[in-house]
Motif scaffolding. Structure first.
Motif, PDB file in Angstrom:
ATOM      1  N   GLN A  59      -5.019   2.335  -9.497  1.00  0.00           N
ATOM      2  CA  GLN A  59      -4.513   2.793  -8.202  1.00  0.00           C
ATOM      3  C   GLN A  59      -5.537   3.720  -7.563  1.00  0.00           C
ATOM      4  OE1 GLN A  59      -0.787   4.994  -8.233  1.00  0.00           O
ATOM      5  NE2 GLN A  59      -0.394   4.501  -6.095  1.00  0.00           N
TER       6      GLN A  59
ATOM      7  N   LYS B  95       0.805  -1.216   0.000  1.00  0.00           N
ATOM      8  CA  LYS B  95       0.000   0.000   0.000  1.00  0.00           C
ATOM      9  C   LYS B  95       0.843   1.274   0.000  1.00  0.00           C
ATOM     10  CE  LYS B  95      -4.171  -1.974   1.935  1.00  0.00           C
ATOM     11  NZ  LYS B  95      -5.253  -1.860   2.934  1.00  0.00           N
TER      12      LYS B  95
ATOM     13  N   GLN C   9      -3.747   3.950  -2.023  1.00  0.00           N
ATOM     14  CA  GLN C   9      -3.481   2.520  -2.164  1.00  0.00           C
ATOM     15  C   GLN C   9      -2.348   2.277  -3.151  1.00  0.00           C
ATOM     16  OE1 GLN C   9      -5.300   0.198  -0.296  1.00  0.00           O
ATOM     17  NE2 GLN C   9      -6.098   2.059   0.640  1.00  0.00           N
TER      18      GLN C   9
ATOM     19  N   GLU D 269      -3.150  -1.895  -8.372  1.00  0.00           N
ATOM     20  CA  GLU D 269      -3.694  -3.246  -8.439  1.00  0.00           C
ATOM     21  C   GLU D 269      -3.838  -3.659  -9.905  1.00  0.00           C
ATOM     22  OE1 GLU D 269      -6.217  -3.426  -4.252  1.00  0.00           O
ATOM     23  OE2 GLU D 269      -7.236  -3.732  -6.164  1.00  0.00           O
TER      24      GLU D 269
END
Lengths: 115, 111
Positions: free
Chosen positions: B37, A107, B41, B44
């Motif tokens: 994104q 993250k 975060q 992904e």
């Protein structure tokens, strides 16, 4: 399942101080590991990568990282931080060296640098 | 040489509109990836191409998302009937060896 954990959301260090950003991964096989940096409004820039061999890898901008299999870690370090290092840092794990498979990212850790 | 470029850099859409995001990879790069994104975060994975073949689309969140790379170079990510949860930065990356090189991203805001 494969995953990457970056425990620190935000870190502040003084300019000239040393830096260590933590990264832990969960992966079934030998991982391919990456650190990327993202400045505001910018894409991700590769700092360094580990595929095999020497567990201490050197990257750009004076960064290095050490792969520790026993701890499932790949921490990023820099001996002396510069104000321009302020950015967000992402650790990622992948297979096939990243070219034939997707990357799984943590993250991120936001780094602030105090003058 | 030129890196990965993406256009537009910013896109504002009203809910329900269709959008198309473009990625120009580094010349000669066989592999192309799309990531999403969300704010605060990490990126992904959405989908992956090798040349013109879409080899993995397991990350596409719904059938409203569609990607293509018809000639094995430029790629387009299309989102139909956009929803507020689609608001994010969409990153494109290309690679020929072991490393993915990322573009600056397209920031999509759905109102």
């Amino acid at each position: 399942a494969q995953s990457v954990t970056q425990p620190d959301i935000h870190i502040t260090v003084s300019e000239g101080a040393s830096l260590e950003l933590r990264c832990n991964y969960s992966y079934g096989a030998t991982p391919y590991l990456f650190w990327y940096v993202q400045s505001p409004g910018q894409g991700l820039q590769l700092l360094l990568k580990y595929f095999s061999g020497d567990t201490l890898v050197q990257g750009i901008k004076g960064f290095e990282a050490e792969f520790k299999r026993s701890q499932s870690s790949f921490n990023l370090r820099k001996p002396s931080v510069h104000w321009s290092d302020a950015a967000e840092y992402f650790c990622a794990v992948g297979d096939h060296g990243g070219s034939q498979g997707n990357l799984i990212f943590g993250k991120g850790t936001k780094l602030s640098v105090k003058p | 040489g030129a890196g990965v470029s993406q256009s537009p850099r910013y896109k504002v859409a009203k809910r329900g509109q269709d959008v198309a995001l473009r990625c120009d990879p580094i010349s000669g790069h066989v592999s192309l990836f799309w990531y999403q994104q969300a704010l605060g975060q990490g990126p992904e994975f959405l989908t992956y191409f090798q040349n013109e073949a879409q080899l993995d689309k397991s990350g596409l969140p719904s059938d409203r998302f569609f990607a293509e790379r018809p000639e094995g170079s430029v790629s387009t990510l299309k989102i139909q009937r956009t929803q507020q949860e689609d608001s994010a930065v969409y990153l494109c990356a290309s690679s020929r060896g072991d490393t993915q090189y990322f573009g600056p991203g397209t920031r999509l805001t759905v109102l």
